[in-house]
Design a protein around this motif. Structure first.
Motif, mmCIF file in Angstrom:
data_model
loop_
_atom_site.group_PDB
_atom_site.id
_atom_site.type_symbol
_atom_site.label_atom_id
_atom_site.label_comp_id
_atom_site.label_asym_id
_atom_site.label_seq_id
_atom_site.Cartn_x
_atom_site.Cartn_y
_atom_site.Cartn_z
ATOM 1 N N ALA A 89 15.473 -36.490 57.252
ATOM 2 C CA ALA A 89 16.304 -37.549 57.826
ATOM 3 C C ALA A 89 16.455 -38.726 56.861
ATOM 4 C CB ALA A 89 15.695 -38.018 59.140
ATOM 5 N N GLY A 90 15.384 -39.028 56.112
ATOM 6 C CA GLY A 90 15.453 -40.133 55.165
ATOM 7 C C GLY A 90 16.461 -39.883 54.061
ATOM 8 N N ASP A 91 16.510 -38.649 53.563
ATOM 9 C CA ASP A 91 17.472 -38.308 52.513
ATOM 10 C C ASP A 91 18.900 -38.372 53.045
ATOM 11 O OD1 ASP A 91 15.478 -37.847 50.603
ATOM 12 O OD2 ASP A 91 15.182 -35.795 51.313
ATOM 13 N N LEU A 92 19.097 -37.896 54.279
ATOM 14 C CA LEU A 92 20.427 -37.974 54.881
ATOM 15 C C LEU A 92 20.850 -39.438 55.066
ATOM 16 C CD1 LEU A 92 20.360 -35.180 57.625
ATOM 17 C CD2 LEU A 92 21.787 -35.252 55.571
ATOM 18 N N ALA A 93 19.918 -40.268 55.521
ATOM 19 C CA ALA A 93 20.230 -41.682 55.727
ATOM 20 C C ALA A 93 20.595 -42.361 54.403
ATOM 21 C CB ALA A 93 19.044 -42.389 56.367
ATOM 22 N N LEU A 94 19.902 -41.959 53.314
ATOM 23 C CA LEU A 94 20.179 -42.534 52.003
ATOM 24 C C LEU A 94 21.608 -42.220 51.562
ATOM 25 C CD1 LEU A 94 19.202 -43.968 49.432
ATOM 26 C CD2 LEU A 94 18.413 -41.722 48.600
ATOM 27 N N VAL A 95 22.021 -40.981 51.746
ATOM 28 C CA VAL A 95 23.365 -40.572 51.337
ATOM 29 C C VAL A 95 24.427 -41.264 52.192
ATOM 30 C CG1 VAL A 95 24.940 -38.616 51.160
ATOM 31 C CG2 VAL A 95 22.580 -38.370 50.408
ATOM 32 N N VAL A 96 24.184 -41.336 53.500
ATOM 33 C CA VAL A 96 25.139 -42.004 54.395
ATOM 34 C C VAL A 96 25.254 -43.488 54.051
ATOM 35 C CG1 VAL A 96 25.604 -42.670 56.781
ATOM 36 C CG2 VAL A 96 24.829 -40.348 56.268
ATOM 37 N N ALA A 97 24.112 -44.133 53.793
ATOM 38 C CA ALA A 97 24.138 -45.554 53.435
ATOM 39 C C ALA A 97 24.885 -45.767 52.122
ATOM 40 C CB ALA A 97 22.709 -46.081 53.317
ATOM 41 N N ALA A 98 24.719 -44.844 51.168
ATOM 42 C CA ALA A 98 25.413 -44.960 49.885
ATOM 43 C C ALA A 98 26.926 -44.883 50.064
ATOM 44 C CB ALA A 98 24.944 -43.856 48.940
ATOM 45 N N SER A 99 27.379 -44.136 51.053
ATOM 46 C CA SER A 99 28.820 -44.024 51.288
ATOM 47 C C SER A 99 29.373 -45.204 52.074
ATOM 48 C CB SER A 99 29.126 -42.722 52.036
ATOM 49 O OG SER A 99 28.569 -42.747 53.339
ATOM 50 N N MET A 100 28.516 -45.915 52.819
ATOM 51 C CA MET A 100 28.971 -47.014 53.672
ATOM 52 C C MET A 100 28.852 -48.380 53.012
ATOM 53 S SD MET A 100 30.037 -45.811 56.608
ATOM 54 C CE MET A 100 29.950 -47.256 57.674
ATOM 55 N N LEU A 101 27.847 -48.588 52.179
ATOM 56 C CA LEU A 101 27.579 -49.916 51.620
ATOM 57 C C LEU A 101 28.754 -50.504 50.838
ATOM 58 C CD1 LEU A 101 23.846 -49.676 50.492
ATOM 59 C CD2 LEU A 101 24.806 -51.125 52.300
ATOM 60 N N PRO A 102 29.485 -49.703 50.041
ATOM 61 C CA PRO A 102 30.602 -50.302 49.294
ATOM 62 C C PRO A 102 31.663 -50.939 50.171
ATOM 63 C CG PRO A 102 30.026 -48.183 48.340
ATOM 64 C CD PRO A 102 29.253 -48.307 49.626
ATOM 65 N N LEU A 103 31.746 -50.552 51.444
ATOM 66 C CA LEU A 103 32.726 -51.168 52.335
ATOM 67 C C LEU A 103 32.490 -52.668 52.465
ATOM 68 C CD1 LEU A 103 32.902 -48.508 55.198
ATOM 69 C CD2 LEU A 103 34.581 -48.913 53.386
ATOM 70 N N LEU A 104 31.218 -53.069 52.351
ATOM 71 C CA LEU A 104 30.892 -54.490 52.489
ATOM 72 C C LEU A 104 31.373 -55.292 51.281
ATOM 73 C CD1 LEU A 104 27.240 -54.146 53.850
ATOM 74 C CD2 LEU A 104 29.406 -54.099 55.098
ATOM 75 N N ALA A 105 31.535 -54.626 50.141
ATOM 76 C CA ALA A 105 31.972 -55.322 48.924
ATOM 77 C C ALA A 105 33.481 -55.277 48.742
ATOM 78 C CB ALA A 105 31.292 -54.699 47.701
ATOM 79 N N THR A 106 34.187 -54.563 49.620
ATOM 80 C CA THR A 106 35.622 -54.362 49.438
ATOM 81 C C THR A 106 36.407 -55.667 49.362
ATOM 82 O OG1 THR A 106 35.431 -52.264 50.609
ATOM 83 C CG2 THR A 106 37.633 -53.129 50.293
ATOM 84 N N PRO A 107 36.140 -56.682 50.210
ATOM 85 C CA PRO A 107 36.926 -57.920 50.084
ATOM 86 C C PRO A 107 36.822 -58.570 48.712
ATOM 87 C CG PRO A 107 35.726 -57.905 52.167
ATOM 88 C CD PRO A 107 35.197 -56.757 51.349
ATOM 89 N N PHE A 108 35.676 -58.410 48.045
ATOM 90 C CA PHE A 108 35.490 -59.031 46.733
ATOM 91 C C PHE A 108 36.164 -58.215 45.627
ATOM 92 C CE2 PHE A 108 31.970 -60.018 49.566
ATOM 93 C CZ PHE A 108 31.999 -61.395 49.566
ATOM 94 N N LEU A 109 36.343 -56.915 45.869
ATOM 95 C CA LEU A 109 37.067 -56.074 44.918
ATOM 96 C C LEU A 109 38.570 -56.183 45.103
ATOM 97 C CD1 LEU A 109 34.870 -52.837 45.180
ATOM 98 C CD2 LEU A 109 34.791 -54.562 43.379
ATOM 99 N N ALA A 110 38.999 -56.591 46.305
ATOM 100 C CA ALA A 110 40.422 -56.620 46.619
ATOM 101 C C ALA A 110 41.195 -57.586 45.730
ATOM 102 C CB ALA A 110 40.618 -56.988 48.088
ATOM 103 N N VAL A 111 40.561 -58.668 45.295
ATOM 104 C CA VAL A 111 41.232 -59.614 44.397
ATOM 105 C C VAL A 111 41.691 -58.898 43.134
ATOM 106 C CG1 VAL A 111 40.937 -61.698 43.015
ATOM 107 C CG2 VAL A 111 39.926 -61.564 45.288
ATOM 108 N N LEU A 112 40.820 -58.041 42.592
ATOM 109 C CA LEU A 112 41.156 -57.305 41.373
ATOM 110 C C LEU A 112 42.283 -56.313 41.631
ATOM 111 C CD1 LEU A 112 37.498 -56.615 40.146
ATOM 112 C CD2 LEU A 112 38.969 -58.585 39.648
ATOM 113 N N VAL A 113 42.325 -55.742 42.851
ATOM 114 C CA VAL A 113 43.392 -54.801 43.195
ATOM 115 C C VAL A 113 44.733 -55.518 43.258
ATOM 116 C CG1 VAL A 113 44.226 -53.156 44.912
ATOM 117 C CG2 VAL A 113 41.777 -53.342 44.458
ATOM 118 N N ASP A 114 44.770 -56.677 43.888
ATOM 119 C CA ASP A 114 46.024 -57.423 43.996
ATOM 120 C C ASP A 114 46.529 -57.911 42.646
ATOM 121 O OD1 ASP A 114 46.500 -57.195 46.721
ATOM 122 O OD2 ASP A 114 45.233 -58.906 47.228
ATOM 123 N N ARG A 115 45.647 -57.976 41.646
ATOM 124 C CA ARG A 115 46.050 -58.429 40.317
ATOM 125 C C ARG A 115 46.707 -57.326 39.496
ATOM 126 N NH1 ARG A 115 40.946 -61.931 37.861
ATOM 127 N NH2 ARG A 115 41.279 -63.849 39.070
#
Length: 521
Positions: A48-74
């Motif tokens: 379960a810990g390994d599964l949670a690690l992989v799921v968290a790795a796929s979800m965490l970047p969503l939290l950084a998306t607003p900060f990456l969006a500036v670069l996308v709009d440029r």
């Protein structure tokens, strides 16, 4: 013999390319998801810990998306799509040779971040690939396609795993990213860099936040989606427990996913026929009301230990999928209608990342509530919360009119249907031209005692309606122009109208059934 005409947004070459890339990529994501779970649990014998690690790795970047969006709009959207798909293809091939779960989690983390960036570029590309009045229809088509992939993807992934190793499935998914590279390179239209691209990074970042929180509709939509996503993930994360609690076998978990997908396809098709005439928040409230009733029924059945035939439950879940389309189609339609194209990346990222935070917290909350009050009571609580949300949305926002074509710049190098690039005409279209109004920036005004903020479409409509203007009598082009007015322009228009009305019976202020510019007399 004449060739059959393709209706709607699919008639446009660039949107067909974007649509193809989205469908192929979505199918590859489902194949990848199944293969990754099998690789972690079966090949590497992870827990379960390994599964949670992989799921968290796929979800965490969503939290950084607003900060990456500036670069996308440029950057031009086409270039971002090509680069992100190309690098994701390489990272997916890296999973083929990954030696263990930590390597896989690292690759998934970076790939998920790039996928978020590519998703923002895809939303921007949508805006420049179709005319303003075609955005909602294009959204419906994409939503229908993604629901269809949701039905086919897991089944095809399971079938491929039966005949191929998970690593071979990763290689197949890498090919889907290469399809994205090819289609993106073939696009003729692309977005222009944000006019504020020479500003400081944090100033550009703040523009997106100010736009969202300065718009009454976007603020309301963000709050509603946060509430909905948290409640939905409370029970959705417990699906593996709900199915056996209803007296059904484990295979029905997959059947339920397919039933929701089928319902989503049917619901999206219905929304495609009627969405342009429906009030967005009233539609969303109706959808939430239906979903809440279904969840209450499921919770009551579990609490009372009532046994119902599995086929009936599949029909109920199919209905839940139909209802969900009212939310999944309304959300992007409102976001696009309230956002100028140069802010699409930043606004879209913020509107998606904030609910994503709650998506991470909801499963943990659900597990604690199940241990405290039981599964059936959790569903009753979630259903009651959805019903209250539906009532609140209907009362507070139900009168918001159908979404108008979004404020947007004309596509740079847009295809006119004959393979030629068409330059945008400068300035707004006249009221009687019959052409959609387009502008490059959202109308903003400086208000006394406050910072610069947008006067929202709803604010304009309210002001005009209070003065006796009837936007329902105007054609689409005239409505677009009226809704694009700044606050100062609205005030001038109202002032002139009141002065004309004060002139007496010889010249009366009124609106015409076909105004053609004659809104004042």
């Amino acid at each position: 013999m004449s060739r059959a005409r393709v209706p709607g947004p699919l008639a446009g070459r660039d949107f067909r390319l974007l649509y193809t890339s989205t469908v192929v990529s979505g199918l590859g994501d489902w194949l990848d998801q199944v293969a990754l779970l099998v690789l972690v649990t079966t090949v590497w014998h992870g827990g379960a810990g390994d599964l949670a690690l992989v799921v968290a790795a796929s979800m965490l970047p969503l939290l950084a998306t607003p900060f990456l969006a500036v670069l996308v709009d440029r950057r031009p959207s086409r270039r971002v799509l090509v680069l992100t798909d190309l690098v994701q293809a390489g990272l997916t091939l890296g999973l083929v040779v990954a030696p263990g779960v930590y390597w896989a989690a690292g690759l998934v983390l970076v790939r998920s971040a790039l996928g978020s960036v590519g998703g923002l570029a895809g939303q921007i590309q949508l805006r420049v690939s179709v005319p303003p009045d075609g955005v909602q229809a294009a959204t419906v088509l994409l939503q229908t396609a993604m629901q269809s992939v949701k039905i086919l993807g897991p089944a095809l992934g399971g079938l491929l795993i039966a005949f191929m190793s998970p690593r071979a499935v990763f290689a197949a998914n890498a090919c889907t990213f290469l399809v994205g590279v090819i289609t993106a390179r073939a696009l003729r239209s692309t977005s222009s860099p944000s006019p504020s691209a020479d500003q400081h990074y944090f100033k550009e970042l703040g523009e997106g936040f100010r736009h969202v929180f300065g718009s009454r509709l976007l603020r309301s939509l963000l709050f509603v989606m946060c509430s909905l996503m948290f409640v939905v993930f409370l029970y959705d994360s417990m699906a593996a427990l709900i199915v056996p609690a209803l007296g059904m076998g484990t295979p029905y978990i997959g059947y339920m996913v397919s039933a929701v997908g089928l319902g989503g396809v049917a619901g999206s098709l219905l929304m495609g026929r009627f969405a342009g005439r429906l009030r967005p928040f009233l539609t969303m409230a109706g959808s939430v009301l239906v979903i809440g009733c279904i969840i209450v029924v499921i919770g009551f059945t579990i609490v009372r230990d009532i046994r119902i035939d599995s086929a009936i439950w599949l029909c109920v879940i199919f209905l839940l999928g139909i209802a969900s389309a009212g939310i999944l189609v309304t959300f992007p339609s409102v976001v696009h209608s309230e956002t100028p194209v140069e802010l699409t990346g930043r606004v879209w990222a913020l509107m998606n990342s904030v609910p994503a935070v709650l998506n991470v917290l909801a499963p943990m909350t659900a597990a604690a509530l199940v241990a405290w009050i039981g599964l059936g009571s959790l569903l009753l609580l979630a259903g009651a919360a959805l019903l209250l949300t539906a009532v609140a949305v209907a009362v507070r926002l139900g009168r918001v009119p159908p979404t108008a074509p979004p404020p947007t710049a004309a596509p740079s190098g847009a295809d006119d249907g004959a393979g030629r690039a068409e330059e945008p005409a400068p300035g707004p279209a006249p009221l009687n031209s019959g052409a959609p109004h387009r502008e490059t920036r959202a109308p903003c005004v400086r208000r006394a005692g406050s910072s610069t903020e947008e006067i929202t479409m709803a604010d304009k409509i309210d002001k005009l309606a209070e003065a006796g203007f009837s936007l329902t009598d105007a054609n689409d082009a005239q409505q677009a122009v009226l809704k694009s007015l700044t606050e100062d322009e609205v005030n001038v228009l109202l002032s002139v109208k009141s002065r004309i009305e004060a002139a007496g019976s010889d010249v009366e202020g009124h609106s015409l059934s076909d105004p053609s510019g004659g809104y004042l007399w």
